[in-house]
Enzyme design. Structure first.
Site, mmCIF file in Angstrom:
data_model
loop_
_atom_site.group_PDB
_atom_site.id
_atom_site.type_symbol
_atom_site.label_atom_id
_atom_site.label_comp_id
_atom_site.label_asym_id
_atom_site.label_seq_id
_atom_site.Cartn_x
_atom_site.Cartn_y
_atom_site.Cartn_z
ATOM 1 N N ARG A 45 -5.557 1.214 3.790
ATOM 2 C CA ARG A 45 -4.460 0.240 3.834
ATOM 3 C C ARG A 45 -4.211 -0.121 5.291
ATOM 4 O O ARG A 45 -4.779 0.461 6.199
ATOM 5 C CB ARG A 45 -3.200 0.731 3.121
ATOM 6 C CG ARG A 45 -2.876 2.187 3.076
ATOM 7 C CD ARG A 45 -2.362 2.823 4.333
ATOM 8 N NE ARG A 45 -1.419 1.997 5.041
ATOM 9 C CZ ARG A 45 -1.233 2.034 6.341
ATOM 10 N NH1 ARG A 45 -1.940 2.864 7.093
ATOM 11 N NH2 ARG A 45 -0.359 1.265 6.938
ATOM 12 N N GLY A 46 -3.308 -1.119 5.459
ATOM 13 C CA GLY A 46 -3.094 -1.658 6.812
ATOM 14 C C GLY A 46 -3.957 -2.903 6.945
ATOM 15 O O GLY A 46 -5.147 -2.891 6.597
ATOM 16 N N ALA A 47 -3.344 -3.991 7.446
ATOM 17 C CA ALA A 47 -4.010 -5.298 7.396
ATOM 18 C C ALA A 47 -5.403 -5.319 8.047
ATOM 19 O O ALA A 47 -6.390 -5.702 7.395
ATOM 20 C CB ALA A 47 -3.094 -6.352 8.008
ATOM 21 N N ASP A 227 1.284 -8.224 8.520
ATOM 22 C CA ASP A 227 0.219 -8.461 7.529
ATOM 23 C C ASP A 227 -0.208 -9.917 7.469
ATOM 24 O O ASP A 227 -1.328 -10.229 7.082
ATOM 25 C CB ASP A 227 0.670 -7.977 6.161
ATOM 26 C CG ASP A 227 0.728 -6.467 6.143
ATOM 27 O OD1 ASP A 227 1.764 -5.919 6.579
ATOM 28 O OD2 ASP A 227 -0.262 -5.833 5.770
ATOM 29 N N LYS A 238 5.550 -4.639 6.115
ATOM 30 C CA LYS A 238 6.022 -3.703 5.092
ATOM 31 C C LYS A 238 7.502 -3.901 4.764
ATOM 32 O O LYS A 238 8.320 -4.109 5.668
ATOM 33 C CB LYS A 238 5.764 -2.280 5.605
ATOM 34 C CG LYS A 238 6.210 -1.154 4.720
ATOM 35 C CD LYS A 238 5.672 -1.231 3.308
ATOM 36 C CE LYS A 238 4.160 -1.327 3.253
ATOM 37 N NZ LYS A 238 3.676 -1.724 1.902
HETATM 38 O O1 MRU Z 1 0.943 -1.487 2.142
HETATM 39 P P1 MRU Z 1 0.312 -1.179 3.460
HETATM 40 O O2 MRU Z 1 0.395 0.271 3.832
HETATM 41 O O3 MRU Z 1 -1.094 -1.731 3.570
HETATM 42 O O4 MRU Z 1 1.198 -1.977 4.519
HETATM 43 C C1 MRU Z 1 0.798 -1.948 5.862
HETATM 44 C C2 MRU Z 1 1.755 -2.583 6.772
HETATM 45 O O5 MRU Z 1 2.709 -3.221 6.377
HETATM 46 C C3 MRU Z 1 1.444 -2.502 8.232
HETATM 47 O O6 MRU Z 1 2.624 -2.453 8.986
HETATM 48 C C4 MRU Z 1 0.642 -3.744 8.623
HETATM 49 O O7 MRU Z 1 -0.497 -3.850 7.848
HETATM 50 C C5 MRU Z 1 0.274 -3.737 10.046
HETATM 51 S S1 MRU Z 1 -1.060 -2.618 10.317
HETATM 52 C C6 MRU Z 1 -1.598 -2.797 11.875
#
Ligand code: MRU
Length: 329
Positions: A45-47, A227, A238
């Protein structure tokens, strides 16, 4: 530096982030479907990280030819709707393959996926430098972050956490406060895990404590990842990020978003066009596998959008963008 994945012997091994911090379990992905499933279930996970993983997913599909590749690309893009890095990375691999013969698809796709990853790592380093320069010299600042925007979300040193890391190296950080980030606890499980491994002074709080810490003067700045960012700099991140931005504004605290250019969506003018993922009710009804609510209706949006008017600046690998400066050129 801990990595969310590695590629070896025709396999993308993904660290299952759902099991952290208790166990480090690796999921071997040999097909694009395995990668899509890992993205859908938040094993990765994470963009930026899901973009890189999807690029490798395309490469795995490319081994079976162009038809499989096109189907797989669609499945990967649909795995999660909010982070634009996912479709951006998939399209970039498809574009790189446009004039490539069937026999060269796999190698070319793998090379492109590797380049995307390297670029994200470089972008993280540049954002860390550019972001840290926004903080005053001769003072150790305390910052608050939300969710996880570190190595496990990016494949590099992180976006928001890359800046935190640089501040620490430069002696400009007194402490990072981390929201636990309900419902899935990315802050408690993943950010805290990363900060402990790096020995950065860090304090975990529940999401509802942020305003009170601000009121007490314990937070000098908020820094988060993103994201998807619209042309006017409205930013999706998030769920809970928007509330932090409102709190920061009401306490006169700067609110920074750190994100690579791969997180910008040039096709949308404002955040109103960002699709917000809604996830399963069980994530809210339960806490770490234990039921904590009766059978009641649940609303579970995974992201929210912070309007540009609440954002002090957006830190990219190229420059700092100020919302009143009109957004990305
Ligand atoms: O649902 P997730 O854990 O994929 O959400 C991730 C986030 O919201 C992060 O803050 C975002 O992707 C930035 S990561 C560099």
């Amino acid at each position: 530096m801990i990595s969310p994945f590695f590629f070896e012997k025709n396999t993308l091994s993904i660290l299952d982030q759902r099991m952290l911090p208790e166990k480090e379990v690796w999921i071997p992905c040999t097909e694009a479907d395995d990668v899509a499933q890992a993205i859908r279930t938040l094993a990765v996970r994470g963009a930026p990280a899901i973009g890189i993983a999807a690029a490798y997913g395309c490469a795995l599909a490319a081994r079976s030819g162009r038809n499989s590749l096109e189907k797989a690309a669609q499945i990967l893009i649909e795995a999660r709707p909010t982070a634009v890095n996912l479709s951006w990375a998939v399209r970039r691999v498809l574009d790189a393959l446009t004039c490539v013969p069937e026999s060269g698809l796999y190698d070319t796709a793998l090379k492109e996926a590797g380049e995307i990853w390297e670029e994200e790592k470089r972008a993280n380093e540049a954002m860390a430098q550019i972001g840290a320069a926004l903080f005053p010299e001769g003072k150790a600042s305390s910052v608050l972050t939300h969710c996880n925007a570190g190595s496990l979300a990016t494949g590099g040193i992180g976006t928001a956490l890359g800046v935190v890391r640089k501040l620490y190296e430069q002696g400009k950080l007194s402490r990072v406060y981390m929201d636990e980030t309900r419902p899935l606890l990315q802050g408690a499980r993943i950010t805290a895990y990363e900060m402990c491994r790096l020995c950065i002074p860090a304090t975990l709080i529940t999401d509802s404590m942020a305003g009170w810490l601000m009121k007490q003067g314990r937070i000098d700045a908020v820094i988060v990842g993103a994201d998807r960012i619209a042309r006017n700099l409205d930013a999706a991140n998030k769920i809970g990020t928007y509330s932090l931005a409102v709190l920061a504004r009401s306490h006169g605290i700067p609110f920074y978003v750190a994100a690579p250019l791969s997180t910008f969506d040039p096709h949308i003018a404002t955040g109103a066009e960002i699709p917000i993922e809604e996830r399963h009710q069980e994530e809210v009804l339960s806490f770490q596998g234990c039921r904590c609510a009766p059978e009641v209706e649940v609303f579970n949006p995974a992201f929210d959008v912070t309007g540009h008017e609440l954002i002090t600046a957006v830190i990219t690998e190229r420059e700092v963008l100020y919302p009143d400066g009109g957004g990305l050129a």
